[in-house]
Design an enzyme around this catalytic site. Structure first.
Site, PDB file in Angstrom:
ATOM      1  N   LYS A   1       3.656  -5.499 -10.922  1.00 34.16           N
ATOM      2  CA  LYS A   1       3.238  -4.664  -9.867  1.00 34.16           C
ATOM      3  C   LYS A   1       3.982  -3.872  -9.484  1.00 34.16           C
ATOM      4  O   LYS A   1       3.405  -2.384  -9.557  1.00 34.16           O
ATOM      5  CB  LYS A   1       2.807  -5.744  -8.666  1.00 34.16           C
ATOM      6  CG  LYS A   1       2.467  -4.968  -7.434  1.00 34.16           C
ATOM      7  CD  LYS A   1       2.274  -5.748  -6.333  1.00 34.16           C
ATOM      8  CE  LYS A   1       3.388  -6.301  -5.345  1.00 34.16           C
ATOM      9  NZ  LYS A   1       4.064  -5.334  -4.537  1.00 34.16           N
ATOM     10  N   ASN A   2       5.116  -4.024  -9.173  1.00 30.20           N
ATOM     11  CA  ASN A   2       6.207  -2.912  -8.694  1.00 30.20           C
ATOM     12  C   ASN A   2       6.713  -1.925  -9.636  1.00 30.20           C
ATOM     13  O   ASN A   2       7.195  -0.847  -9.234  1.00 30.20           O
ATOM     14  CB  ASN A   2       7.426  -3.766  -8.008  1.00 30.20           C
ATOM     15  CG  ASN A   2       6.959  -4.210  -6.740  1.00 30.20           C
ATOM     16  OD1 ASN A   2       5.781  -4.047  -6.292  1.00 30.20           O
ATOM     17  ND2 ASN A   2       7.785  -5.333  -6.135  1.00 30.20           N
TER      18      ASN A   2
ATOM     19  N   CYS B   1       4.898  -3.117   8.795  1.00 33.69           N
ATOM     20  CA  CYS B   1       4.246  -4.176   8.190  1.00 33.69           C
ATOM     21  C   CYS B   1       4.945  -5.528   8.349  1.00 33.69           C
ATOM     22  O   CYS B   1       5.734  -5.484   9.077  1.00 33.69           O
ATOM     23  CB  CYS B   1       4.384  -3.965   6.616  1.00 33.69           C
ATOM     24  SG  CYS B   1       5.726  -4.155   5.834  1.00 33.69           S
TER      25      CYS B   1
ATOM     26  N   ARG C   1      10.103  -0.493   7.886  1.00 39.79           N
ATOM     27  CA  ARG C   1      10.030   0.125   6.559  1.00 39.79           C
ATOM     28  C   ARG C   1       9.893   1.616   6.738  1.00 39.79           C
ATOM     29  O   ARG C   1       8.529   2.202   6.314  1.00 39.79           O
ATOM     30  CB  ARG C   1       9.044  -0.528   5.608  1.00 39.79           C
ATOM     31  CG  ARG C   1       9.398  -1.963   5.469  1.00 39.79           C
ATOM     32  CD  ARG C   1       8.106  -2.417   4.637  1.00 39.79           C
ATOM     33  NE  ARG C   1       8.418  -2.122   3.177  1.00 39.79           N
ATOM     34  CZ  ARG C   1       7.712  -2.685   2.170  1.00 39.79           C
ATOM     35  NH1 ARG C   1       6.611  -3.557   2.357  1.00 39.79           N
ATOM     36  NH2 ARG C   1       7.846  -2.454   0.856  1.00 39.79           N
TER      37      ARG C   1
ATOM     38  N   ASP D   1      12.359 -10.253  -2.895  1.00 34.34           N
ATOM     39  CA  ASP D   1      11.139 -10.695  -3.387  1.00 34.34           C
ATOM     40  C   ASP D   1      11.153 -12.246  -4.028  1.00 34.34           C
ATOM     41  O   ASP D   1      10.120 -12.714  -4.155  1.00 34.34           O
ATOM     42  CB  ASP D   1      10.370  -9.811  -4.208  1.00 34.34           C
ATOM     43  CG  ASP D   1      10.332  -8.414  -3.899  1.00 34.34           C
ATOM     44  OD1 ASP D   1      10.080  -8.498  -2.511  1.00 34.34           O
ATOM     45  OD2 ASP D   1       9.953  -7.625  -4.547  1.00 34.34           O
TER      46      ASP D   1
ATOM     47  N   ARG E   1      -2.752  -9.354  -4.132  1.00 33.26           N
ATOM     48  CA  ARG E   1      -1.948  -8.284  -4.303  1.00 33.26           C
ATOM     49  C   ARG E   1      -0.901  -8.101  -5.198  1.00 33.26           C
ATOM     50  O   ARG E   1      -0.586  -7.150  -5.896  1.00 33.26           O
ATOM     51  CB  ARG E   1      -1.239  -7.992  -2.971  1.00 33.26           C
ATOM     52  CG  ARG E   1      -2.079  -7.915  -1.650  1.00 33.26           C
ATOM     53  CD  ARG E   1      -1.368  -7.116  -0.498  1.00 33.26           C
ATOM     54  NE  ARG E   1      -0.672  -6.123  -0.710  1.00 33.26           N
ATOM     55  CZ  ARG E   1       0.266  -5.129   0.019  1.00 33.26           C
ATOM     56  NH1 ARG E   1       0.479  -5.815   1.162  1.00 33.26           N
ATOM     57  NH2 ARG E   1       0.637  -4.099  -0.521  1.00 33.26           N
TER      58      ARG E   1
HETATM   59  N1  EPU Z   1      14.235   1.900   3.936  1.00 30.73           N
HETATM   60  C1  EPU Z   1      14.341   3.024   4.722  1.00 30.73           C
HETATM   61  N2  EPU Z   1      14.027   4.316   4.659  1.00 30.73           N
HETATM   62  C2  EPU Z   1      13.224   4.676   3.566  1.00 30.73           C
HETATM   63  C3  EPU Z   1      13.006   3.716   2.570  1.00 30.73           C
HETATM   64  C4  EPU Z   1      13.526   2.342   2.773  1.00 30.73           C
HETATM   65  O1  EPU Z   1      15.103   2.756   5.624  1.00 30.73           O
HETATM   66  O2  EPU Z   1      12.977   5.884   3.483  1.00 30.73           O
HETATM   67  C5  EPU Z   1      14.778   0.654   3.989  1.00 30.73           C
HETATM   68  C6  EPU Z   1      13.435  -0.275   4.070  1.00 30.73           C
HETATM   69  O3  EPU Z   1      12.994  -0.388   5.374  1.00 30.73           O
HETATM   70  C7  EPU Z   1      14.158  -1.630   3.590  1.00 30.73           C
HETATM   71  C8  EPU Z   1      15.013  -1.093   2.625  1.00 30.73           C
HETATM   72  O4  EPU Z   1      15.317   0.344   2.956  1.00 30.73           O
HETATM   73  O5  EPU Z   1      14.723  -2.199   4.687  1.00 30.73           O
HETATM   74  C9  EPU Z   1      14.661  -1.242   1.357  1.00 30.73           C
HETATM   75  O6  EPU Z   1      13.348  -0.598   0.987  1.00 30.73           O
HETATM   76  P1  EPU Z   1      12.824  -0.099  -0.448  1.00 30.73           P
HETATM   77  O7  EPU Z   1      12.630   1.403  -0.404  1.00 30.73           O
HETATM   78  O8  EPU Z   1      13.989  -0.442  -1.586  1.00 30.73           O
HETATM   79  O9  EPU Z   1      11.740  -1.028  -0.648  1.00 30.73           O
HETATM   80  P2  EPU Z   1      10.454  -0.264  -1.179  1.00 30.73           P
HETATM   81  O10 EPU Z   1      10.540   0.616  -2.005  1.00 30.73           O
HETATM   82  O11 EPU Z   1       9.324  -0.178   0.124  1.00 30.73           O
HETATM   83  C10 EPU Z   1      10.094  -2.026  -3.109  1.00 30.73           C
HETATM   84  C11 EPU Z   1       9.114  -2.824  -3.474  1.00 30.73           C
HETATM   85  C12 EPU Z   1       9.117  -4.357  -2.599  1.00 30.73           C
HETATM   86  C13 EPU Z   1      10.674  -4.989  -2.702  1.00 30.73           C
HETATM   87  C14 EPU Z   1      11.373  -3.664  -2.307  1.00 30.73           C
HETATM   88  C15 EPU Z   1      13.248  -4.294  -2.427  1.00 30.73           C
HETATM   89  C16 EPU Z   1       7.257  -1.586  -4.597  1.00 30.73           C
HETATM   90  C17 EPU Z   1       5.807  -1.102  -4.549  1.00 30.73           C
HETATM   91  N3  EPU Z   1       7.776  -2.571  -3.354  1.00 30.73           N
HETATM   92  O12 EPU Z   1       9.702  -1.748  -1.846  1.00 30.73           O
HETATM   93  O13 EPU Z   1       8.146  -5.268  -2.978  1.00 30.73           O
HETATM   94  O14 EPU Z   1      10.883  -6.104  -1.699  1.00 30.73           O
HETATM   95  O15 EPU Z   1      11.171  -2.448  -3.235  1.00 30.73           O
HETATM   96  O16 EPU Z   1      13.220  -4.656  -3.620  1.00 30.73           O
HETATM   97  O17 EPU Z   1       8.171  -1.485  -5.578  1.00 30.73           O
HETATM   98  C18 EPU Z   1       6.828  -7.198  -3.050  1.00 30.73           C
HETATM   99  O18 EPU Z   1       6.496  -6.865  -4.063  1.00 30.73           O
HETATM  100  O19 EPU Z   1       6.597  -8.342  -2.377  1.00 30.73           O
HETATM  101  C19 EPU Z   1       7.555  -6.219  -2.155  1.00 30.73           C
HETATM  102  C20 EPU Z   1       7.670  -6.032  -0.863  1.00 30.73           C
END
Ligand code: EPU
Length: 427
Positions: free
Chosen positions: A22-23, A118, A123, A311, A403
């Protein structure tokens, strides 16, 4: 709305086919917006988040044909006609923020609803904005929307991420792929999904070095030269799905095999080895995880890749309820990712939250109950716990599972689980 009914304490055994990740699929499908032409994607998982992504691409003007039976998705992004990702879609799928970079590259302008918080935390999207500003975009916040503009193309930049964010690294890669020159990004995410997106962008013509390391260099090429012929890409298998089925097998004292690159799941395999599981590399990329008579307590701390994945944190907690002693699980990526704790407690788990840690005392006999799914991975942990519980567990609000887990019921049944999915109203 559907629910799951699981009768626990049946041993799972066998091989389970993995779906596309998915990711990995979400950012790669979105990056098709960069291609002024046709792209075909293979091994696209049948998930509600993918459905949302396809809807988003259509709203932006793409022609999308997704055939579930062949797991193939055709995206034609020749003619885009909108710059806006609306609130109703973004609120159901936060990854929608990823359209910012390709829309700016295509139109010089993009409007994306701010996702808001969320179930697993606030986030924010500040790193996405900051890296795009470094690459030349400017932003305003209007009526809950981030409104970005750029004059001409992205310009090359150097940017160091405050934290190796997966999504923000993906934003940076997509934008820099179209910049006129060489960009350098430091402290980037190293997840396999980043490598997958990078490889797709390379196939479109971008030159990218350092994928999988903390520093990535991107030599962009002008939009007009990107993807001059139809592109094709196969989505990598889902490493989180693999881990989920291994843990499901182990908690039932069984043995589950999946086909996945070991380096994508090494931290989970290391933890499983410490927990006493036998890890067998069967050849052809197949890895079998088997129960050996005991489950040892193993404390884990979630970290960006290659550390233990957030995850898999909830699923690991479910497994540790059946370990022979006490383990501590620390969550360092998201601030509110313990929504499964009160639900696991309803099944009888002995858990104590201390800030960003949860102390788990095993072995606890679990007893079936009615529980509520709260987010995707929390739901998976309830399924794992239910497989070990005595009697029947009803899991409600399972749309969260849809999802991220394709045909969870069918795959678990294939392994021997007693599980049915039915409308919530039926008895
Ligand atoms: N963060 C910030 N600012 C930003 C972006 C991120 O503060 O602009 C913080 C977030 O709040 C969090 C941390 O950085 O505390 C990590 O967030 P990241 O951006 O790495 O996560 P994401 O891209 O929103 C993806 C996966 C998540 C997975 C995380 C971490 C996708 C679509 N989602 O989320 O997947 O947990 O990376 O590996 O790729 C899931 O599949 O259940 C899921 C939540």
């Amino acid at each position: 709305m559907d629910r799951l009914r699981i009768e626990g304490q049946h041993i799972l055994r066998g091989e389970v086919p993995l779906s596309g990740s998915k990711n990995a699929a979400l950012p790669i499908l979105i990056s098709a917006l960069l291609c002024k032409g046709k792209t075909v994607f293979h091994r696209v998982p049948n998930l509600s988040d993918i459905e949302t992504t396809c809807q988003l691409l259509k709203i932006l003007g793409c022609h999308v044909e997704w055939a579930h039976s062949t797991q193939t998705c055709h995206v034609d992004a020749t003619h885009l006609n909108s710059i806006e990702a609306p609130y109703d879609l973004v609120r159901t799928m936060r990854a929608s923020i990823l359209v910012l970079a390709p829309l700016l590259a295509r139109h010089g302008e993009a409007k994306v609803s701010l996702p808001g918080g969320c179930a697993i935390g606030t986030r924010p999207v500040d790193y996405h904005i900051q890296v795009l500003e470094a690459l030349g975009a400017t932003f305003d916040l209007e009526g809950g929307y981030v409104h970005g503009k750029i004059k001409g193309a992205f310009r090359p930049a150097e940017y160091t991420f405050p934290f190796p964010s997966v999504g923000a690294t993906e934003t940076a890669l997509m934008a820099a792929a179209t910049a006129n020159g060489k960009s350098l990004f430091k402290n980037v995410a190293r997840e396999p999904e980043i490598r997958a997106l990078g490889n797709f962008l390379i196939s479109l013509g971008a030159k990218i070095k350092g994928l999988g390391s903390p520093e990535i260099q991107v030599q962009g090429i002008p939009m007009a030269n990107l993807n001059t012929k139809p592109a094709a890409h196969t989505i990598i298998p889902d490493r989180i799905e693999a881990a989920t089925y291994w843990l499901a097998g182990l908690i039932t004292k069984g043995s589950v095999t999946t086909e996945i690159a070991a380096e994508d799941v090494q931290s989970v395999l290391d933890a499983l080895h410490l927990a006493g599981a036998k890890i067998s590399h069967l050849g052809n990329g197949k890895i079998e995880v088997s129960y050996t008579g005991k489950i040892n307590p193993v404390s884990v701390r979630t970290e960006p890749f290659p550390g233990f994945p957030t995850d898999v944190q909830a699923q690991w907690m479910a497994l540790m309820t059946q370990a022979n002693g006490a383990a501590t699980i620390a969550e360092t990526i998201f601030e509110n990712r313990f929504m499964h704790v009160p639900e696991l407690q309803r099944l009888g788990a002995h858990l104590k939250i201390r800030g960003n840690r949860v102390d788990v005392s095993g072995v606890t006999p679990l007893q079936g109950a009615t529980v509520m799914a709260t987010d995707l991975r929390a739901s998976a942990s309830l399924v794992i716990a239910a497989l070990a519980a005595k009697g029947e567990t009803n899991i409600r609000r399972i749309y969260h599972l849809d999802r991220g887990y394709e045909d969870l019921c069918g795959k678990l049944r294939l392994l021997g689980a007693h599980i049915i999915r039915e409308p919530e109203s039926s008895q």
